[in-house]
Design a protein around this motif. Structure first.
Motif, short mmCIF file in Angstrom:
data_model
loop_
_atom_site.label_atom_id
_atom_site.label_comp_id
_atom_site.label_asym_id
_atom_site.label_seq_id
_atom_site.Cartn_x
_atom_site.Cartn_y
_atom_site.Cartn_z
N ASP A 55 0.87 -1.18 0.00
CA ASP A 55 0.00 0.00 0.00
C ASP A 55 0.91 1.23 0.00
O ASP A 55 1.65 1.46 0.95
CB ASP A 55 -0.87 -0.04 1.25
CG ASP A 55 -1.84 1.12 1.36
OD1 ASP A 55 -1.64 2.15 0.68
OD2 ASP A 55 -2.79 1.01 2.17
N ALA A 56 0.88 1.98 -1.09
CA ALA A 56 1.67 3.20 -1.21
C ALA A 56 0.70 4.38 -1.10
O ALA A 56 0.18 4.86 -2.11
CB ALA A 56 2.42 3.23 -2.54
N ASP A 57 0.40 4.76 0.12
CA ASP A 57 -0.55 5.86 0.38
C ASP A 57 -1.88 5.65 -0.33
O ASP A 57 -2.40 6.55 -0.98
CB ASP A 57 0.06 7.21 0.00
CG ASP A 57 1.17 7.63 0.94
OD1 ASP A 57 1.15 7.21 2.11
OD2 ASP A 57 2.06 8.37 0.50
N GLY A 58 -2.42 4.42 -0.23
CA GLY A 58 -3.71 4.12 -0.81
C GLY A 58 -3.68 3.55 -2.22
O GLY A 58 -4.70 3.11 -2.73
N SER A 59 -2.51 3.56 -2.85
CA SER A 59 -2.37 2.99 -4.19
C SER A 59 -1.62 1.67 -4.11
O SER A 59 -0.64 1.55 -3.37
CB SER A 59 -1.59 3.94 -5.10
OG SER A 59 -2.31 5.12 -5.29
N ALA A 77 11.02 1.63 -1.68
CA ALA A 77 10.12 2.79 -1.84
C ALA A 77 10.89 3.95 -2.49
O ALA A 77 10.38 4.58 -3.42
CB ALA A 77 9.55 3.23 -0.49
N VAL A 82 8.14 6.40 -4.33
CA VAL A 82 6.97 6.62 -3.48
C VAL A 82 7.46 6.93 -2.07
O VAL A 82 8.51 6.45 -1.66
CB VAL A 82 6.00 5.41 -3.47
CG1 VAL A 82 5.44 5.16 -4.87
CG2 VAL A 82 6.64 4.16 -2.92
N PRO A 83 6.69 7.77 -1.34
CA PRO A 83 7.14 8.13 0.00
C PRO A 83 7.23 6.95 0.96
O PRO A 83 8.17 6.84 1.74
CB PRO A 83 6.10 9.14 0.50
CG PRO A 83 5.22 9.46 -0.66
CD PRO A 83 5.47 8.44 -1.73
N THR A 84 6.24 6.05 0.92
CA THR A 84 6.25 4.90 1.82
C THR A 84 5.58 3.71 1.14
O THR A 84 4.74 3.87 0.27
CB THR A 84 5.47 5.18 3.13
OG1 THR A 84 4.12 5.46 2.80
CG2 THR A 84 6.07 6.33 3.91
N LEU A 85 5.97 2.54 1.59
CA LEU A 85 5.32 1.29 1.22
C LEU A 85 4.95 0.60 2.52
O LEU A 85 5.81 0.42 3.39
CB LEU A 85 6.26 0.38 0.43
CG LEU A 85 6.58 0.73 -1.01
CD1 LEU A 85 7.65 -0.22 -1.56
CD2 LEU A 85 5.33 0.67 -1.86
N LYS A 86 3.69 0.22 2.65
CA LYS A 86 3.25 -0.51 3.84
C LYS A 86 2.72 -1.85 3.39
O LYS A 86 2.14 -1.97 2.30
CB LYS A 86 2.13 0.24 4.58
CG LYS A 86 2.56 1.56 5.17
CD LYS A 86 1.43 2.19 5.97
CE LYS A 86 0.27 2.50 5.04
NZ LYS A 86 -0.76 3.34 5.57
#
Length: 160
Positions: A55-59, A77, A82-86
């Motif tokens: 999840d990269a800020d909802g994408s 990331a 992208v700023p973050t990957l969760k």
């Protein structure tokens, strides 16, 4: 095979449409981990291509990585911009892939997902990946997997 789970049927259709040449195998039991898949197939764990949805800020972002690797999340990331990957929650995975964790295929999703392919997988002549269900896998090559998915090659380890 009308007895296939609907996600396997969809995968078969998409695999054929894209020109995939590998074998689709339905195993007797679910193989939720690369180690279990490798044991069932008689191959090295590194030849298993894990489909990891982040999840990269909802994408959604899909990373296809060798079963012998862990994704260095901050480094990856940064590499993909992208700023973050969760780690994606199960509901997020199902919403974006139409499949469940442990059976996410590299393609055959409801909508295209940006995909990245671990360069470590290049060292294997045959790669195995999930075919839409935890008990279904398919064989492919690095080159074919990149073609089928449109993935960008990437090093997922630290210190690239």
């Amino acid at each position: 095979m009308s007895a296939d789970h609907p996600s396997i049927t969809l995968f078969r259709q998409e695999h054929q449409r894209l020109g995939g040449t590998g074998e689709i195998v339905i195993l007797p039991d679910a193989v939720h981990t690369a180690a279990l898949a490798a044991e069932a197939l008689g191959c090295e764990v590194g030849a298993i291509a894990n489909s990891l949805l982040f999840d990269a800020d909802g994408s959604p972002v899909l990373i296809l990585t060798s079963g012998s690797h862990r994704v260095d999340v901050p480094a990856t990331a940064a590499r993909i911009g992208v700023p973050t990957l969760k780690r994606a929650k199960p509901e997020f995975v199902r919403a974006h892939t139409g499949q469940v964790i442990g059976g996410v295929s590299p393609f055959a999703h409801p909508a295209p997902v940006p995909t990245y392919l671990d360069t470590w997988l290049e060292r294997y002549d045959v790669i195995w990946a999930a075919a839409g269900h935890p008990a279904a896998v398919f064989s492919t090559t690095y080159e074919e997997l990149q073609k089928l998915t449109g993935a960008t090659a990437i090093n997922v380890e630290a210190d690239a």
